[in-house]
Design a protein around this motif. Structure first.
Motif, PDB file in Angstrom:
ATOM      1  N   PHE A 180       0.837  -1.185   0.000  1.00 43.14           N
ATOM      2  CA  PHE A 180       0.000   0.000   0.000  1.00 43.14           C
ATOM      3  C   PHE A 180       0.884   1.251   0.000  1.00 43.14           C
ATOM      4  O   PHE A 180       1.986   1.257   0.556  1.00 43.14           O
ATOM      5  CB  PHE A 180      -0.906   0.036   1.239  1.00 43.14           C
ATOM      6  N   THR A 181       0.380   2.309  -0.629  1.00 42.52           N
ATOM      7  CA  THR A 181       1.020   3.609  -0.509  1.00 42.52           C
ATOM      8  C   THR A 181       0.544   4.287   0.774  1.00 42.52           C
ATOM      9  O   THR A 181      -0.458   3.871   1.384  1.00 42.52           O
ATOM     10  CB  THR A 181       0.685   4.490  -1.720  1.00 42.52           C
ATOM     11  N   TYR A 182       1.252   5.332   1.163  1.00 44.52           N
ATOM     12  CA  TYR A 182       0.852   6.049   2.363  1.00 44.52           C
ATOM     13  C   TYR A 182      -0.519   6.696   2.191  1.00 44.52           C
ATOM     14  O   TYR A 182      -1.318   6.744   3.134  1.00 44.52           O
ATOM     15  CB  TYR A 182       1.898   7.115   2.702  1.00 44.52           C
ATOM     16  N   GLU A 183      -0.815   7.165   0.976  1.00 44.97           N
ATOM     17  CA  GLU A 183      -2.133   7.750   0.709  1.00 44.97           C
ATOM     18  C   GLU A 183      -3.231   6.706   0.873  1.00 44.97           C
ATOM     19  O   GLU A 183      -4.315   6.996   1.396  1.00 44.97           O
ATOM     20  CB  GLU A 183      -2.169   8.348  -0.702  1.00 44.97           C
ATOM     21  N   GLU A 184      -2.966   5.463   0.422  1.00 46.16           N
ATOM     22  CA  GLU A 184      -3.948   4.397   0.594  1.00 46.16           C
ATOM     23  C   GLU A 184      -4.139   4.053   2.066  1.00 46.16           C
ATOM     24  O   GLU A 184      -5.260   3.755   2.503  1.00 46.16           O
ATOM     25  CB  GLU A 184      -3.514   3.163  -0.186  1.00 46.16           C
ATOM     26  N   THR A 197      -7.624   4.032   6.917  1.00 45.62           N
ATOM     27  CA  THR A 197      -7.836   4.395   8.322  1.00 45.62           C
ATOM     28  C   THR A 197      -8.709   5.631   8.489  1.00 45.62           C
ATOM     29  O   THR A 197      -8.871   6.100   9.621  1.00 45.62           O
ATOM     30  CB  THR A 197      -6.479   4.660   8.999  1.00 45.62           C
ATOM     31  N   ASN A 198      -9.261   6.151   7.373  1.00 50.38           N
ATOM     32  CA  ASN A 198     -10.065   7.385   7.428  1.00 50.38           C
ATOM     33  C   ASN A 198      -9.264   8.506   8.093  1.00 50.38           C
ATOM     34  O   ASN A 198      -9.711   9.156   9.034  1.00 50.38           O
ATOM     35  CB  ASN A 198     -11.372   7.142   8.177  1.00 50.38           C
ATOM     36  N   ASN A 199      -8.046   8.682   7.550  1.00 48.59           N
ATOM     37  CA  ASN A 199      -7.121   9.714   8.041  1.00 48.59           C
ATOM     38  C   ASN A 199      -6.752   9.486   9.509  1.00 48.59           C
ATOM     39  O   ASN A 199      -6.708  10.413  10.312  1.00 48.59           O
ATOM     40  CB  ASN A 199      -7.699  11.117   7.840  1.00 48.59           C
ATOM     41  N   PHE A 200      -6.500   8.186   9.844  1.00 51.97           N
ATOM     42  CA  PHE A 200      -6.046   7.799  11.183  1.00 51.97           C
ATOM     43  C   PHE A 200      -7.018   8.282  12.267  1.00 51.97           C
ATOM     44  O   PHE A 200      -6.626   8.894  13.261  1.00 51.97           O
ATOM     45  CB  PHE A 200      -4.642   8.343  11.455  1.00 51.97           C
ATOM     46  N   GLN A 201      -8.300   7.979  12.046  1.00 51.25           N
ATOM     47  CA  GLN A 201      -9.339   8.510  12.920  1.00 51.25           C
ATOM     48  C   GLN A 201      -9.406   7.804  14.269  1.00 51.25           C
ATOM     49  O   GLN A 201      -9.542   8.459  15.309  1.00 51.25           O
ATOM     50  CB  GLN A 201     -10.698   8.415  12.217  1.00 51.25           C
ATOM     51  N   ARG A 202      -9.281   6.456  14.271  1.00 51.03           N
ATOM     52  CA  ARG A 202      -9.542   5.718  15.515  1.00 51.03           C
ATOM     53  C   ARG A 202      -8.332   4.890  15.905  1.00 51.03           C
ATOM     54  O   ARG A 202      -7.895   4.020  15.148  1.00 51.03           O
ATOM     55  CB  ARG A 202     -10.763   4.820  15.341  1.00 51.03           C
ATOM     56  N   VAL A 203      -7.786   5.174  17.094  1.00 50.90           N
ATOM     57  CA  VAL A 203      -6.653   4.429  17.638  1.00 50.90           C
ATOM     58  C   VAL A 203      -7.194   3.267  18.462  1.00 50.90           C
ATOM     59  O   VAL A 203      -8.042   3.456  19.345  1.00 50.90           O
ATOM     60  CB  VAL A 203      -5.755   5.323  18.511  1.00 50.90           C
ATOM     61  N   ILE A 204      -6.712   2.044  18.175  1.00 46.88           N
ATOM     62  CA  ILE A 204      -7.168   0.864  18.910  1.00 46.88           C
ATOM     63  C   ILE A 204      -6.046   0.219  19.727  1.00 46.88           C
ATOM     64  O   ILE A 204      -6.279  -0.778  20.406  1.00 46.88           O
ATOM     65  CB  ILE A 204      -7.775  -0.178  17.953  1.00 46.88           C
ATOM     66  N   TYR A 240      -4.205   1.553  14.273  1.00 42.40           N
ATOM     67  CA  TYR A 240      -5.445   2.217  13.897  1.00 42.40           C
ATOM     68  C   TYR A 240      -6.443   1.216  13.315  1.00 42.40           C
ATOM     69  O   TYR A 240      -6.072   0.214  12.689  1.00 42.40           O
ATOM     70  CB  TYR A 240      -5.163   3.308  12.855  1.00 42.40           C
ATOM     71  N   ASP A 241      -7.713   1.526  13.527  1.00 41.13           N
ATOM     72  CA  ASP A 241      -8.797   0.756  12.924  1.00 41.13           C
ATOM     73  C   ASP A 241      -8.944   1.185  11.461  1.00 41.13           C
ATOM     74  O   ASP A 241      -8.794   2.357  11.120  1.00 41.13           O
ATOM     75  CB  ASP A 241     -10.096   1.020  13.684  1.00 41.13           C
ATOM     76  N   GLY A 242      -9.230   0.199  10.585  1.00 43.54           N
ATOM     77  CA  GLY A 242      -9.346   0.532   9.177  1.00 43.54           C
ATOM     78  C   GLY A 242     -10.241  -0.444   8.435  1.00 43.54           C
ATOM     79  O   GLY A 242     -10.609  -1.508   8.953  1.00 43.54           O
ATOM     80  N   PHE A 243     -10.610  -0.076   7.212  1.00 46.78           N
ATOM     81  CA  PHE A 243     -11.434  -0.909   6.352  1.00 46.78           C
ATOM     82  C   PHE A 243     -10.873  -0.888   4.942  1.00 46.78           C
ATOM     83  O   PHE A 243     -10.525   0.185   4.412  1.00 46.78           O
ATOM     84  CB  PHE A 243     -12.886  -0.416   6.330  1.00 46.78           C
ATOM     85  N   GLN A 289     -12.543  -5.444   7.700  1.00 46.35           N
ATOM     86  CA  GLN A 289     -11.962  -4.640   8.769  1.00 46.35           C
ATOM     87  C   GLN A 289     -10.541  -5.105   9.041  1.00 46.35           C
ATOM     88  O   GLN A 289     -10.276  -6.311   9.127  1.00 46.35           O
ATOM     89  CB  GLN A 289     -12.805  -4.735  10.037  1.00 46.35           C
ATOM     90  N   VAL A 290      -9.624  -4.161   9.176  1.00 43.56           N
ATOM     91  CA  VAL A 290      -8.216  -4.473   9.381  1.00 43.56           C
ATOM     92  C   VAL A 290      -7.652  -3.598  10.492  1.00 43.56           C
ATOM     93  O   VAL A 290      -8.279  -2.638  10.931  1.00 43.56           O
ATOM     94  CB  VAL A 290      -7.399  -4.257   8.085  1.00 43.56           C
ATOM     95  N   ALA A 291      -6.463  -3.954  10.948  1.00 43.88           N
ATOM     96  CA  ALA A 291      -5.695  -3.147  11.897  1.00 43.88           C
ATOM     97  C   ALA A 291      -4.439  -2.656  11.197  1.00 43.88           C
ATOM     98  O   ALA A 291      -3.761  -3.432  10.525  1.00 43.88           O
ATOM     99  CB  ALA A 291      -5.342  -3.954  13.140  1.00 43.88           C
ATOM    100  N   VAL A 292      -4.137  -1.380  11.350  1.00 39.80           N
ATOM    101  CA  VAL A 292      -2.988  -0.768  10.682  1.00 39.80           C
ATOM    102  C   VAL A 292      -2.015  -0.275  11.749  1.00 39.80           C
ATOM    103  O   VAL A 292      -2.337   0.614  12.543  1.00 39.80           O
ATOM    104  CB  VAL A 292      -3.416   0.397   9.772  1.00 39.80           C
ATOM    105  N   LYS A 293      -0.821  -0.878  11.776  1.00 39.18           N
ATOM    106  CA  LYS A 293       0.212  -0.476  12.741  1.00 39.18           C
ATOM    107  C   LYS A 293       1.180   0.455  12.039  1.00 39.18           C
ATOM    108  O   LYS A 293       1.899   0.053  11.124  1.00 39.18           O
ATOM    109  CB  LYS A 293       0.924  -1.702  13.300  1.00 39.18           C
TER     110      LYS A 293
END
Length: 384
Positions: free
Chosen positions: A201-205, A210-217, A226-229, A235-239
């Motif tokens: 993935f690119t950083y933009e993707e 993560t919807n602009n890193f909205q939710r920290v889990i 971060y929570d992401g889709f 649903q995925v987790a982005v570290k």
């Protein structure tokens, strides 16, 4: 549902297998996990029937579980041959049949997918697909034209590679692009310049996911999680690695490379990664119940782990470590096992995470793993 019910009836599975296998989520059947899509019914994603005393042949109903990715039938009394219906499971990435009494040949399609690296067909000796061996004796009058054709194909491949390299040298390359070099004592039978195989993935993707890193889990030494889709609704987790993180690029690549090459039901699954200039991130499966230490420290006030659940979590964590130690060649040592690195899914199934400090066991006649520096987390490091 009808396929998994047929499996239950054939083997007389003694579990809480009643009603719908996936719904509601909190009451999904033990030993399986489901993929919940936004549109359409849920599908069975993984199925663990290891050490369940199954006997007879492998049911053809497994082939009707079209969304199945992981199938563990190890340590049973299954007999007969491997059915061709398993070849129809296009999403299958892990098939564990060790510890049974199966006979006959592996279906050609399964064997080809294993040799091509799309399927981990576990045989108890290695965590990488077996290499194809050829024992055929071809007469000289057949071998000569084959050699000529291979030489011509090799020349064509070299010409294509040279052209692509020339084109790549004329294009703009991202700065700080890092090629992964396996750590010391990594599998010497493999190429020394392995590349990551999962989706990049690119950083933009990553920002979109993560919807602009909205939710920290979650948060650890690497950075925030971060929570992401994804686009398909998964649903995925982005570290994401923070600038102040003590974990460097090498440790990030070690973890990414490890998760790209090993697959087990008790190890967290990596979906993709981001290595975009100074931005480093890992995208892996979403574990809805978080880390084990949050449950043990009473941060989930609505639920308390029963002793049976704690025992199962301990056993599943041990199975993940056993796979690293005995199922991989060379054996892999995690070196940072702690309750915050054991994640739980919706069914409270345990998976080990965070492989940044992983080290491969030496091929020499070593009886232990030694390092030049102390690594791990205080309180979890062995006293010796």
């Amino acid at each position: 549902a009808s396929a998994i019910t047929a499996v239950r009836d054939k083997y007389r599975v003694k579990k809480n297998w009643m009603g719908d296998p996936c719904m509601p989520r909190k009451f999904a059947w033990d030993g399986l996990s489901c993929n919940y899509a936004i549109s359409g019914p849920p599908t069975v994603k993984s199925l663990n029937l290891s050490s369940m005393g199954l006997s007879g042949n492998i049911s053809s109903s497994f082939g009707d579980l079209k969304g199945l990715q992981y199938l563990d039938l190890s340590r049973n009394n299954l007999t007969g041959s491997i059915p061709d219906t398993l070849s129809q499971l296009s999403s299958l990435t892990l098939l564990d049949l060790t510890g049974n009494r199966l006979t006959g040949e592996i279906p050609s399609m399964l064997l080809k997918r294993s040799q091509d690296g799309f399927l981990t067909l576990s045989n108890g000796n290695s965590c990488v697909p077996p290499k194809k061996k050829s024992n055929s004796m071809v007469p000289v009058y057949v071998a000569i034209p084959i050699v000529v054709v291979l030489v011509i194909l090799l020349l064509l491949v070299l010409l294509i590679c040279m052209r692509r390299r020339r084109q790549a040298s004329n294009s703009i390359k991202p700065q700080n692009e890092t090629r992964f070099t396996p750590p010391h004592s990594w599998d010497r039978n493999r190429d020394s310049s392995l590349q990551l195989n999962n989706q990049r993935f690119t950083y933009e993707e990553i920002m979109v996911i993560t919807n602009n890193f909205q939710r920290v889990i979650g948060q650890g030494g690497f950075g925030k999680v971060y929570d992401g889709f994804l686009e398909n609704g998964t649903q995925v987790a982005v570290k994401l690695r923070s600038e102040s993180s003590a974990q460097g690029v090498q440790e990030f690549l070690v973890e990414a490379q490890t998760l790209a090459k090993i697959h087990h039901k008790n190890l967290v699954t990596m979906i993709g990664y981001c290595n975009d200039r100074e931005h480093l991130a890992l995208v892996y499966e979403y574990m809805s119940e978080g880390a084990l230490h949050e449950h043990l420290r009473g941060r989930h006030y609505d639920t308390t782990l029963t002793w049976a659940q704690r025992l199962r979590i301990a056993q599943e964590s041990a199975q993940g470590l056993e796979y690293l130690h005995k199922g991989c060649n060379p054996p892999l040592i995690h070196r940072d096992v702690k309750t915050s690195n054991i994640l739980l899914n919706a069914n409270l199934e345990a998976k080990i995470a965070d492989f940044g400090l992983l080290k491969a066991f030496n091929y020499d006649d070593d009886t232990h793993v030694s390092t030049a520096r102390l690594v791990g987390t205080h309180g979890y490091i062995a006293p010796e």
